[in-house]
Design an enzyme around this catalytic site. Structure first.
Site, mmCIF file in Angstrom:
data_model
loop_
_atom_site.group_PDB
_atom_site.id
_atom_site.type_symbol
_atom_site.label_atom_id
_atom_site.label_comp_id
_atom_site.label_asym_id
_atom_site.label_seq_id
_atom_site.Cartn_x
_atom_site.Cartn_y
_atom_site.Cartn_z
ATOM 1 N N CYS A 15 -24.775 91.118 43.044
ATOM 2 C CA CYS A 15 -23.481 90.420 43.017
ATOM 3 C C CYS A 15 -22.395 91.352 42.491
ATOM 4 O O CYS A 15 -21.269 91.357 42.994
ATOM 5 C CB CYS A 15 -23.550 89.182 42.129
ATOM 6 S SG CYS A 15 -24.745 87.949 42.642
ATOM 7 N N CYS A 20 -26.388 89.089 37.878
ATOM 8 C CA CYS A 20 -26.919 89.488 39.189
ATOM 9 C C CYS A 20 -26.398 90.863 39.592
ATOM 10 O O CYS A 20 -25.209 91.020 39.880
ATOM 11 C CB CYS A 20 -26.518 88.423 40.210
ATOM 12 S SG CYS A 20 -26.736 88.879 41.930
#
Length: 109
Positions: A37, A34
């Site tokens: 993230c 991600c």
């Protein structure tokens, strides 16, 4: 992807680190793949170092702890859940500024 200041939270230590915590806890649900993230990681590291013992900041890898992700209905990541007295009190999805996170944590103190 956790640092020295940021805890790695798993299904095995969730209760001891989060549910039983005597200080507010910010739990970041994330995954290695991600991009957003990964952008949030350094912000959480800085925050954890600055906050010291006043709060706990931990990360749950949704791929490694799918039961925790399901328990908190994680649909999009990064997703941060703020805990006070062992209970989830607020959820935020998406990358947040360090300032915004600091204010949310201060409101829990």
């Amino acid at each position: 992807m956790a640092s020295e200041a940021v805890l790695t939270i798993t299904e095995a230590n969730f209760e001891s680190e989060v549910t039983s915590s005597t200080v507010p806890v910010l739990v970041d649900f994330w995954a290695e793949w991600c991009g957003p993230c990964r952008m949030l990681g350094p912000i959480l590291d800085d925050l954890a170092k600055e906050q010291g013992d006043k709060v706990k900041i931990g990360k749950v890898n949704v791929d490694e702890s799918p039961n925790l992700a399901a328990q908190f209905s994680v649909r999009s990541i990064p997703m941060m859940v703020f805990f006070k007295d062992g209970k989830a009190v607020e959820t935020v999805v998406g990358v947040q500024s360090k300032d915004a996170l600091t204010k949310r944590l201060a409101a829990l103190a």
